[in-house]
Motif scaffolding. Structure first.
Motif, short mmCIF file in Angstrom:
data_model
loop_
_atom_site.label_atom_id
_atom_site.label_comp_id
_atom_site.label_asym_id
_atom_site.label_seq_id
_atom_site.Cartn_x
_atom_site.Cartn_y
_atom_site.Cartn_z
N UNK B 94 0.81 -1.31 0.07
CA UNK B 94 0.00 0.09 0.22
C UNK B 94 0.92 1.25 -0.01
N UNK B 95 1.71 1.11 0.87
CA UNK B 95 2.67 2.48 1.26
C UNK B 95 3.88 2.46 0.31
N UNK B 96 4.10 3.05 -0.74
CA UNK B 96 5.28 2.87 -1.39
C UNK B 96 6.77 3.55 -0.53
N UNK B 97 6.38 4.56 0.37
CA UNK B 97 7.35 5.18 1.00
C UNK B 97 8.01 4.29 1.94
N UNK B 98 7.15 3.45 2.65
CA UNK B 98 7.84 2.54 3.50
C UNK B 98 8.01 1.11 2.88
N UNK B 99 7.66 0.85 1.74
CA UNK B 99 7.87 -0.48 1.21
C UNK B 99 9.28 -0.93 0.74
N UNK B 100 9.88 0.20 0.65
CA UNK B 100 11.40 -0.23 0.09
C UNK B 100 12.27 -0.02 1.34
N UNK B 101 13.30 -0.88 1.40
CA UNK B 101 14.21 -0.76 2.43
C UNK B 101 15.31 0.20 2.33
N UNK B 153 10.70 9.47 -6.25
CA UNK B 153 9.40 9.86 -6.04
C UNK B 153 8.43 8.85 -5.40
N UNK B 154 7.38 9.05 -4.74
CA UNK B 154 6.26 8.15 -4.49
C UNK B 154 5.95 7.36 -5.49
N UNK B 155 5.47 8.12 -6.71
CA UNK B 155 5.07 7.20 -7.82
C UNK B 155 6.25 6.26 -8.37
N UNK B 156 7.21 6.77 -8.52
CA UNK B 156 8.69 6.15 -9.01
C UNK B 156 8.69 4.77 -8.17
N UNK B 158 6.64 3.27 -6.38
CA UNK B 158 5.44 2.49 -6.62
C UNK B 158 5.71 1.58 -8.00
N UNK B 159 6.31 2.29 -8.97
CA UNK B 159 6.51 1.33 -10.19
C UNK B 159 7.50 0.45 -9.89
N UNK B 160 8.51 1.00 -9.13
CA UNK B 160 9.63 -0.01 -8.69
C UNK B 160 8.84 -1.30 -8.20
N UNK B 161 8.20 -1.34 -7.18
CA UNK B 161 7.56 -2.18 -6.55
C UNK B 161 6.56 -3.05 -7.38
N UNK B 162 5.97 -2.47 -8.46
CA UNK B 162 5.13 -3.14 -9.04
C UNK B 162 6.16 -4.20 -10.22
N UNK B 163 7.14 -3.40 -10.57
CA UNK B 163 8.04 -4.37 -11.68
C UNK B 163 8.87 -5.52 -10.45
N UNK B 164 8.83 -5.11 -9.26
CA UNK B 164 9.44 -6.28 -8.36
C UNK B 164 8.41 -7.42 -8.15
N UNK B 165 7.17 -6.81 -8.07
CA UNK B 165 6.12 -7.98 -7.88
C UNK B 165 6.14 -9.00 -8.90
N UNK B 166 6.22 -8.33 -10.21
CA UNK B 166 5.86 -9.07 -11.51
C UNK B 166 7.40 -9.95 -11.65
N UNK B 167 8.50 -9.39 -11.11
CA UNK B 167 9.76 -10.12 -11.53
C UNK B 167 9.82 -11.52 -11.08
N UNK B 181 -2.02 5.89 -1.55
CA UNK B 181 -1.15 6.72 -0.96
C UNK B 181 -0.81 7.83 -2.03
N UNK B 182 -1.12 7.50 -3.21
CA UNK B 182 -0.57 8.42 -4.45
C UNK B 182 -1.60 9.37 -4.83
N UNK B 183 -1.16 10.54 -5.52
CA UNK B 183 -2.37 11.48 -5.81
C UNK B 183 -2.77 11.17 -7.35
N UNK B 184 -4.00 11.88 -7.52
CA UNK B 184 -4.85 11.26 -8.73
C UNK B 184 -4.13 11.07 -10.16
N UNK B 185 -3.38 11.78 -10.50
CA UNK B 185 -3.03 11.71 -11.88
C UNK B 185 -1.85 10.33 -11.91
N UNK B 186 -0.99 10.17 -10.71
CA UNK B 186 -0.15 9.22 -10.57
C UNK B 186 -0.88 7.67 -10.62
N UNK B 187 -1.98 7.89 -9.83
CA UNK B 187 -3.09 6.72 -9.64
C UNK B 187 -3.39 6.23 -10.86
#
Lengths: 335, 284, 285
Positions: B94-101, B153-156, B158-167, B181-187
């Motif tokens: 959910x929260x890209x800000x805390x989901x990366x070490x 950034x938060x959007x970046x 989250x993209x990394x996390x998506x890529x990692x999930x599919x990896x 946790x992201x703003x509307x356009x990034x969403x």
């Protein structure tokens, strides 16, 4: 920006050092009793005393004495020990390695014990192992190194005599080294028997010194580990198949370590301060033991030298901690 | 019909005080499906995702069965279960800000799981990570791989996390409110990326959200939860067709979703009588 | 992970934390006040014929010497009871002195800031550069031995602890809205400090006093241990420990009982301090 903060830190350090010098000098010079008279055999004449006072510069005014003394100190001349009749700098440097090795060993033990306690407590959080760790932390924090030392003497020196409780090394063992870093040099030269003997002597005083710090490390590190374990990245690590222990050790630990590292830096100075009494307790031939001997013998130049050296160590360690803290934290490093 | 990727039957999760966070939930997700799991906060949707991943908070008790790719997870010993979940299931958190070490570079965080789970050489994992980062529309792949999380950034992130999930080539991805946790356009961009990768790989997705707008954009079927129970499973299209299909509560949820693109959009909270009816229905 | 099960086990701890230490300290207090009536023997009376008698429950003991005797045949229990007097007098006076000086300076530094704060903080920093035990030993060497100089030495090394805590607390209080409203209401700075800030900082000071008494007991014991406190004849716990350390292989009880007493007393003071801290400020746990 970074440079400016370093410079302002250095200026603060210089002021502190000067303050320390003033305090030490004042204390020593207002001490009652005439150390010069003590040096001479009974029946010495007033002229003998005056001659010796002049030799040590005791006949000038206090500010003058301070300036003379400070100049000498700045050049590495800490005077001559009244009892041992040797340069203080020499005596102090001879003993310093023993104290440093003891303090470092204690630090190592504290980090190992405290880290273990924190990891176990965080791993089994909310269950009985964590309560056990908390209890140990409570006792460890309240009981100072002096008492731990005595308890260890009672336990391992008397009830179950497996460890050495006095000295630094077995006097029957011939020590053939060029420095007084027995462990470090012994290891480098492969003198295993010597190293083993020194370690056996060192273990108990080092343990006594380490327990309060170990408790502090366990407490702070466990708390920050638990905070990290709420964050999504540890969640993600679990989903990726890491066991809870590995999540703690290989993911959370490095993040949680930062506050603990600052703590260790600050507390390490207190640990070094603790060597004074613990060395006395275990008759360990380091600086602290020598300091107490010096006080008992009223050997003022020697006390002065030791106190100054300790103060310098404290200040340098604190400065080093401040500076390395920035290097360890990538958020600060890149930010 | 092929075997379901995820099958949950009679799943209940209890708090230490015996309160049920999830109550006799049944759920069946077919291969290649994007299933939205929707409900208001406290409905238990995130708990359901956590139960599938085997990361329920300590102190919760779980009964019932969770089957992934024909394997009953709850029957497995903990270490085997962990390995199986890691191999077949990924999480987009959910929260890209805390989901990366924070203290490890992106490259290490993306490749670790690939190396551990599939035994791929580090180089192959790195190439795949780079490839996936391109697919999630990251331009400066080499730099991102080398950076630390706080440099993105938060959007970046989250993209990394998506890529990692599919990896790790999972069969099932649990997306736990990945856009909240992201703003509307990034969403919108993030949703497009997930959708694109999902279609390309055919991965099954369990998409947890409280936002009916997101449900409409991404899913084929919806499971609506209320108070830890399933209200209904329904085709997304049917629910949004406006032809009166679906449960009254689900339709009320749609109306309660604000549409920020239109200033005159009608906005109505879920009416109390709908909830009262639903609660009566559930206690029956 | 959220630990839903965690808080339950900890809830009852704080009360025990207050009561168990209080019981022990009351016991020590009673021993100190009524020492002449409680102690079975004169703590200074030597009887070389009765040297190194073991405690009452071990073969070879003499009736009436419950905890045995030391090398010189002095009764260990009686010396412990009289030792409590010295320990508590030193602890209370030194802690109060350090508390007064340190809290005063801490309030000034925290409330007035500016030069006050700069000078006081610098002074604390200089003080903190000395290892406390070495500093205490040095001070006693300079001041001479005796009860007064031991107390003065302890107060002189430990006032900094109060400064740091009180200064930080005062800074927090000074930022609160009620201070502003008092100042707007026309109160003078000094009266705001006395009537608004001090009462709010007081709980922290009281908790710290308890901690400090534990530290003072230890420092006194250390000074006695290195024979720098009172005359070596006086019954101090530290002095007894030093004697016990020397005869450890012949009479373990001479070390064990004073050590145990000191251990429990120090633990009690610090647990009481922690308990008080939590009692006054339950959020800060």
């Amino acid at each position: 920006m970074l440079l400016r903060s370093i410079i302002s830190r250095l200026i603060a350090v210089a002021i502190t050092l000067f303050g320390v010098a003033v305090v030490v000098f004042t204390l020593i010079r207002v001490a009652p009793g005439n150390p010069i008279a003590m040096m001479l055999p009974p029946g010495a004449t007033a002229a003998d005393i005056a001659r010796l006072e002049a030799l040590y510069g005791f006949d000038k005014s206090l500010p003058e004495q301070f300036v003379i003394w400070l100049k000498a100190v700045a050049q590495g001349d800490f005077g001559t020990s009244i009892i041992m009749r040797q340069p203080v700098a020499e005596l102090v440097l001879e003993r310093l390695p023993a104290t440093l090795e003891l303090a470092l060993m204690a630090l190592l033990l504290a980090v190992a014990l405290g880290g273990l306690g924190a990891v176990v407590g965080a791993r089994f959080r909310g269950r009985s192992p964590e309560l056990g760790v908390d209890l140990g932390v409570g006792v460890g924090l309240s009981v100072p190194d002096f008492l731990w030392g005595l308890l260890l003497i009672l336990l391992f020196g008397v009830l179950w005599p497996v460890l050495q409780i006095s000295g630094r090394v077995d006097p029957r063992l011939a020590v053939d080294l060029s420095t007084n870093f027995y462990i470090i040099e012994g290891l480098l030269r492969g003198q295993w028997r010597l190293v083993q003997d020194v370690l056996a002597h060192m273990l108990m005083p080092a343990l006594a010194l380490s327990l309060p710090l170990a408790a502090m490390i366990a407490q702070v590190l466990k708390q920050s580990l638990k905070a990290e374990l709420h964050l999504d990245y540890t969640q993600l690590a679990r989903v990726r198949g890491l066991s809870e222990t590995r999540v703690i050790v290989s993911e959370a630990l490095r993040n949680a370590a930062l506050p603990t590292l600052t703590l260790i830096g600050v507390q390490f100075t207190f640990l070094i301060g603790g060597t004074v009494i613990v060395e006395r307790l275990f008759a360990y031939e380091g600086l602290g033991n020598m300091a107490i001997e010096a006080v008992i013998n009223r050997d003022l130049p020697l006390i002065q030298g030791i106190v100054l050296l300790f103060a310098l160590l404290f200040i340098v360690i604190n400065l080093a901690v401040d500076l390395t803290y920035g290097l360890l934290n990538p958020r600060l490093r890149h930010g | 019909m092929s075997a379901p990727v995820l099958e949950i039957s009679n799943l209940s999760v209890r708090l230490p005080n015996d309160l049920k966070v999830l109550n006799t939930v049944d759920l069946r997700v077919e291969p290649g499906e994007v299933r939205a799991l929707v409900g208001e906060s406290g409905a238990g949707k995130s708990m359901l995702g956590k139960a599938v991943l085997g990361i329920l908070p300590a102190g919760l008790r779980q009964t019932g069965r969770i089957t992934v790719l024909g394997q009953a997870l709850d029957q497995l010993p903990a270490s085997v279960r962990r390995r199986e979940v890691a191999r077949h299931v990924s999480l987009i958190p959910q929260d890209p800000l805390t989901a990366l070490n924070p203290v490890r570079p992106i490259a290490a965080q993306m490749t670790d799981a690939m190396v551990r789970i599939h035994g791929w050489p580090r180089r192959k994992a790195l190439a795949r990570a780079a490839d996936l980062l391109e697919q999630v529309h990251i331009r400066d792949v080499a730099r991102v791989l080398k950076s630390y999380p706080h440099e993105l950034s938060g959007g970046m992130r989250q993209r990394v996390l998506i890529a990692a999930a599919f990896a790790t080539e999972p069969k099932l991805i649990v997306a736990d409110e990945p856009t909240t946790a992201l703003d509307a356009t990034v969403q919108r961009e993030i949703l497009r990326i997930i959708r694109g990768l999902q279609q390309e790989t055919g991965t099954t997705v369990l998409f947890v959200t409280h936002d009916m707008g997101v449900v409409a954009q991404i899913s084929q079927r919806v499971t609506v939860l209320f108070g830890g129970r399933v209200v209904e499973h329904i085709d997304t299209e049917a629910l949004f067709a406006g032809a009166g299909q679906g449960h009254a509560y689900s339709r009320a949820l749609i109306r309660a979703t604000p549409d920020w693109t239109r200033s005159d959009a009608p906005f109505a909270p879920v009416p109390p009588e709908v909830i009262a009816d639903l609660m009566q229905e559930q206690t029956r | 992970m959220v630990d839903i099960s965690a808080p339950r086990a900890v809830v009852r701890a704080p009360n025990l934390r207050l009561w168990v230490p209080l019981c022990w300290l009351t016991l020590v207090g009673i021993a100190a006040v009524f020492a002449p009536w409680i102690a079975p023997h004169d703590p200074l009376a030597q009887d070389l014929m009765l040297g190194r008698l073991p405690p009452a429950w071990i073969a070879g003991s003499e009736p009436g010497y419950w905890l045995g005797t030391d090398d010189l045949g002095r009764d260990v229990l009686s010396r412990l009871i009289y030792g409590a007097r010295i320990a508590l007098i030193v602890a209370a006076t030194a802690a109060l002195l350090a508390g007064l000086v340190g809290s005063g300076l801490g309030l000034l530094a925290g409330f007035f800031g500016g030069w006050w704060d700069k000078c006081i903080s610098r002074l604390v920093e200089i003080w903190m550069a000395f290892p406390p035990v070495l500093f205490a030993v040095l001070l006693v060497a300079v001041l001479g031995t005796g009860l007064g100089s031991v107390i003065a030495a302890i107060a002189l090394i430990d006032w900094t602890r109060f400064v740091r805590v009180v200064r930080a607390e005062t800074l927090v209080q000074a930022r609160m809205d009620y201070i502003d409203s008092a100042v707007i209401g026309g109160a003078s700075k000094l009266s705001v400090l006395r009537h608004e800030v001090l009462p709010n900082v007081l709980p922290a000071i009281i908790a710290l006093l308890s901690l400090e008494m534990g530290i003072a007991v230890i420092v006194e014991a250390i000074l006695s241990f290195v024979n720098l406190s009172l005359s070596s004849d006086a019954p101090t716990w530290g002095g007894m420990i030093a004697e016990g350390r020397a005869s450890i292989y012949f009479a373990w009880w001479v070390l064990t009982f004073p050590l145990l007493t000191l251990f429990l007393t120090v633990l009690s003071f610090s647990q009481l301090g922690e308990g008080l801290k939590r009692h006054f400020d339950p959020v800060q746990t």
